[in-house]
Write an enzyme that holds these catalytic residues in place. Structure first.
Site, mmCIF file in Angstrom:
data_model
loop_
_atom_site.group_PDB
_atom_site.id
_atom_site.type_symbol
_atom_site.label_atom_id
_atom_site.label_comp_id
_atom_site.label_asym_id
_atom_site.label_seq_id
_atom_site.Cartn_x
_atom_site.Cartn_y
_atom_site.Cartn_z
ATOM 1 N N SER A 1 10.163 8.088 58.329
ATOM 2 C CA SER A 1 11.326 8.149 57.444
ATOM 3 C C SER A 1 12.426 7.171 57.843
ATOM 4 O O SER A 1 12.579 6.821 59.006
ATOM 5 C CB SER A 1 11.900 9.561 57.445
ATOM 6 O OG SER A 1 12.946 9.637 56.517
ATOM 7 N N ASN B 1 15.418 7.989 56.177
ATOM 8 C CA ASN B 1 16.506 8.833 55.689
ATOM 9 C C ASN B 1 17.192 9.481 56.905
ATOM 10 O O ASN B 1 16.581 10.263 57.630
ATOM 11 C CB ASN B 1 15.888 9.889 54.754
ATOM 12 C CG ASN B 1 16.886 10.921 54.266
ATOM 13 O OD1 ASN B 1 17.734 11.396 55.015
ATOM 14 N ND2 ASN B 1 16.760 11.289 53.003
ATOM 15 N N GLY C 1 19.436 11.778 57.305
ATOM 16 C CA GLY C 1 19.507 13.243 57.322
ATOM 17 C C GLY C 1 18.203 13.854 57.804
ATOM 18 O O GLY C 1 18.184 14.757 58.652
ATOM 19 N N ASP D 1 7.192 14.138 52.956
ATOM 20 C CA ASP D 1 7.707 13.933 51.604
ATOM 21 C C ASP D 1 8.242 15.284 51.176
ATOM 22 O O ASP D 1 7.591 16.318 51.368
ATOM 23 C CB ASP D 1 6.629 13.436 50.638
ATOM 24 C CG ASP D 1 7.283 12.909 49.370
ATOM 25 O OD1 ASP D 1 8.144 12.002 49.474
ATOM 26 O OD2 ASP D 1 6.997 13.410 48.272
ATOM 27 N N TYR E 1 20.662 17.511 48.322
ATOM 28 C CA TYR E 1 21.048 18.633 47.458
ATOM 29 C C TYR E 1 21.584 19.829 48.244
ATOM 30 O O TYR E 1 21.826 20.885 47.654
ATOM 31 C CB TYR E 1 19.839 19.085 46.623
ATOM 32 C CG TYR E 1 19.300 18.012 45.688
ATOM 33 C CD1 TYR E 1 19.858 17.825 44.421
ATOM 34 C CD2 TYR E 1 18.252 17.185 46.066
ATOM 35 C CE1 TYR E 1 19.377 16.845 43.562
ATOM 36 C CE2 TYR E 1 17.758 16.199 45.217
ATOM 37 C CZ TYR E 1 18.328 16.042 43.976
ATOM 38 O OH TYR E 1 17.851 15.066 43.127
ATOM 39 N N HIS F 1 12.477 24.261 54.847
ATOM 40 C CA HIS F 1 11.137 23.788 54.477
ATOM 41 C C HIS F 1 10.565 22.875 55.568
ATOM 42 O O HIS F 1 9.411 22.981 55.944
ATOM 43 C CB HIS F 1 11.214 23.065 53.132
ATOM 44 C CG HIS F 1 12.327 22.058 53.001
ATOM 45 N ND1 HIS F 1 13.603 22.290 53.463
ATOM 46 C CD2 HIS F 1 12.353 20.798 52.505
ATOM 47 C CE1 HIS F 1 14.357 21.239 53.220
ATOM 48 N NE2 HIS F 1 13.623 20.318 52.649
#
Ligand code: IMP
Length: 198
Positions: free
Chosen positions: A7, A9, A11, A70, A155, A181
């Protein structure tokens, strides 16, 4: 074991580092591993396919065991949207704020009892010798009526996990990292790694 995290990203990297450090892995991000900053095209229609595509591209570029996740938000009242398109819900190059604004708009007329949603994470770990481990985690919850808090990413300020009355944007990272998750998928991955050792 040295493992590359596919990743870019921030976060996700933050969360995966905290969780993976418990499993004794020497985790290196793809940028820190010096892998050129090419984008892996997420052409799959499922979380499983896209996490495999990302893991495969980075493992081929690094020659090391690689973990790719993902993930996304699945909203029942929107027929599963934004799903695999979570990162680019409001269009290519959009920001988290754009995505949250669009989600709020699409959920405006949805009554309180019908705002159920879940975050899903599928993690694929690939080894240079061809072994493949796939783990999945979900956290159930509902979509808030307005942004709540500024913590987390994506989100998070709109997602209230079951059992709580505030969003992931307000709840501490300790709480999120114990029920998320991604945490669940990583703990399933740990089980799979333990089985491999036997
Ligand atoms: P990916 O990088 O293609 O897996 O896209 C994941 C997208 O799903 C992120 O950019 C976020 O918009 C959303 N997402 C995934 N996990 C989370 C989370 O834990 N909190 C908030 N948003 C998330």
């Amino acid at each position: 074991m040295k493992v590359i995290l596919a990743s870019r990203n921030e976060g996700k990297l933050r969360e995966m580092r905290i969780i993976l450090s418990k499993y004794g892995m020497d985790v290196v991000s793809r940028d820190d591993a010096g892998i050129p900053a090419f984008e892996v095209e997420e052409t799959g229609t499922t979380f499983e396919e896209n996490s495999y595509l990302k893991a495969k591209a980075i493992m081929e570029a690094s020659g090391c065991p690689t973990i790719a996740d993902d993930s996304g938000l699945v909203v029942d009242a929107l027929g599963g949207e934004p799903g695999v398109y979570s990162a680019r819900y409001a269009g290519e190059g959009c920001t988290d704020d754009d995505n949250n604004e669009l989600l709020l708009r699409r959920m405006e007329s949805v009554p309180d009892g019908e705002r159920s949603a879940r975050f899903v994470s599928v993690i694929t770990m690939l080894f240079p010798d061809g072994r493949k481990l796939v783990a999945k985690g979900t956290v159930e919850g509902r979509i808030d009526r307005c942004l709540d808090g500024e913590g987390g990413f994506g989100y998070d300020p709109l997602f209230i996990p079951d059992g709580y009355d505030r969003s992931f944007g307000v709840l501490s990272s300790e709480i999120k990292n114990s029920i998320s998750h991604r945490a669940k998928a990583l703990s399933e991955l740990e089980m799979l790694l333990n089985e491999e050792k036997r």
